[in-house]
Design a protein around this motif. Structure first.
Motif, short mmCIF file in Angstrom:
data_model
loop_
_atom_site.label_atom_id
_atom_site.label_comp_id
_atom_site.label_asym_id
_atom_site.label_seq_id
_atom_site.Cartn_x
_atom_site.Cartn_y
_atom_site.Cartn_z
N GLN A 84 0.84 -1.20 0.00
CA GLN A 84 0.00 0.00 0.00
C GLN A 84 0.88 1.25 0.00
OE1 GLN A 84 -3.28 -0.23 2.70
NE2 GLN A 84 -3.82 1.90 2.46
N TYR A 85 1.94 1.25 0.79
CA TYR A 85 2.85 2.39 0.85
C TYR A 85 3.56 2.59 -0.49
CZ TYR A 85 6.85 5.27 2.02
OH TYR A 85 7.81 6.26 2.01
N VAL A 86 4.06 1.49 -1.07
CA VAL A 86 4.77 1.62 -2.34
C VAL A 86 3.80 2.03 -3.45
CG1 VAL A 86 6.14 0.40 -4.08
CG2 VAL A 86 6.64 0.07 -1.65
N ALA A 87 2.57 1.55 -3.40
CA ALA A 87 1.57 1.98 -4.39
C ALA A 87 1.40 3.49 -4.33
CB ALA A 87 0.24 1.28 -4.14
N ARG A 88 1.38 4.02 -3.12
CA ARG A 88 1.27 5.48 -2.95
C ARG A 88 2.42 6.18 -3.66
NH1 ARG A 88 0.13 9.99 0.29
NH2 ARG A 88 -1.35 8.97 1.67
N THR A 89 3.64 5.72 -3.44
CA THR A 89 4.80 6.40 -4.02
C THR A 89 4.79 6.29 -5.54
OG1 THR A 89 6.32 4.53 -3.78
CG2 THR A 89 6.17 6.05 -1.92
N VAL A 90 4.33 5.17 -6.08
CA VAL A 90 4.26 5.01 -7.53
C VAL A 90 3.18 5.94 -8.10
CG1 VAL A 90 3.77 3.42 -9.44
CG2 VAL A 90 5.14 2.65 -7.49
N MET A 91 2.00 5.96 -7.47
CA MET A 91 0.93 6.85 -7.94
C MET A 91 1.39 8.29 -7.92
SD MET A 91 -2.73 5.50 -6.53
CE MET A 91 -2.22 4.79 -4.98
N GLU A 92 2.05 8.69 -6.85
CA GLU A 92 2.46 10.09 -6.74
C GLU A 92 3.55 10.44 -7.74
OE1 GLU A 92 2.97 10.69 -2.51
OE2 GLU A 92 0.80 10.78 -2.23
N ALA A 93 4.43 9.50 -8.06
CA ALA A 93 5.44 9.75 -9.10
C ALA A 93 4.74 9.95 -10.45
CB ALA A 93 6.42 8.58 -9.17
N LEU A 94 3.76 9.11 -10.75
CA LEU A 94 3.02 9.24 -12.00
C LEU A 94 2.27 10.58 -12.05
CD1 LEU A 94 1.61 5.62 -12.26
CD2 LEU A 94 3.34 6.64 -13.76
N LEU A 95 1.64 10.93 -10.95
CA LEU A 95 0.87 12.18 -10.91
C LEU A 95 1.77 13.42 -11.01
CD1 LEU A 95 -1.78 11.23 -8.23
CD2 LEU A 95 -2.21 11.74 -10.65
N ARG A 96 2.97 13.36 -10.41
CA ARG A 96 3.91 14.48 -10.56
C ARG A 96 4.30 14.65 -12.02
NH1 ARG A 96 6.05 12.18 -6.02
NH2 ARG A 96 7.80 11.30 -7.17
N THR A 97 4.57 13.54 -12.68
CA THR A 97 4.93 13.61 -14.10
C THR A 97 3.76 14.13 -14.91
OG1 THR A 97 6.49 11.78 -13.87
CG2 THR A 97 5.70 12.25 -16.09
N TYR A 98 2.57 13.63 -14.65
CA TYR A 98 1.38 14.01 -15.41
C TYR A 98 1.03 15.48 -15.23
CZ TYR A 98 -3.41 14.00 -17.10
OH TYR A 98 -4.56 14.29 -17.78
N THR A 99 1.06 15.96 -13.98
CA THR A 99 0.64 17.34 -13.71
C THR A 99 1.76 18.35 -13.87
OG1 THR A 99 1.15 17.21 -11.35
CG2 THR A 99 -1.09 16.56 -12.03
N GLY A 100 3.01 17.90 -13.74
CA GLY A 100 4.14 18.81 -13.76
C GLY A 100 4.36 19.48 -12.41
#
Length: 151
Positions: A84-100
């Motif tokens: 669950q913790y690692v899923a959070r970090t992956v989602m947030e990495a993707l969202l940072r890339t997506y949103t800038g």
């Protein structure tokens, strides 16, 4: 699950953030495989889709958002606190890339009043694919603590 070219592009643009070995350690200190993260996230996506947990229909902290689906999947045995913790970090990495944006909290993102169920499911499925592509294939066991051995 079919990954669209747009989602593959997002995953590849996020590759450097996902490449760090530190990215794949859970809060317990155990290395988590990409497959384990993917299975946890996919279970959460199935729940949200099956129960129609549309963020536009539910207020924040209603118990019907990504964090709640991940928690429910964990309690059902689809993952653990580490996945669950690692899923959070992956989602947030993707969202940072997506949103800038320099920082994005996936919980706040998922609860934004404009968010749709389709967007949430896309994030979860893209996270699963990113975990499979960039996560470790094998988890390294943590040696047991022994008396007198120190930490």
């Amino acid at each position: 699950m079919t990954t669209t070219p747009h989602e593959v592009d997002l995953i590849e643009r996020s590759a450097s953030a996902l490449a760090s070995p530190r990215q794949w350690f859970g809060m317990s200190g155990h290395l988590v495989t990409g497959e384990c993260v993917a299975l946890h996230v996919e279970a959460a996506a199935r729940l949200m889709e099956r129960e129609n947990w549309d963020p536009q229909m539910y207020a924040p902290f209603s118990g019907r958002h990504i964090r709640d689906a991940l928690e429910s999947a964990r309690l059902d045995g689809a993952g653990d606190a580490d996945t669950q913790y690692v899923a959070r970090t992956v989602m947030e990495a993707l969202l940072r890339t997506y949103t800038g944006a320099p920082y994005v909290d996936y919980e706040v993102w998922s609860e934004h009043s404009s968010r749709t169920l389709a967007e949430v499911l896309t994030l979860l499925r893209t996270t699963a694919e990113a975990a499979r592509r960039h996560g470790p294939a094998l988890a390294r066991p943590v040696p047991p603590l022994t008396p007198g051995g120190g930490i």
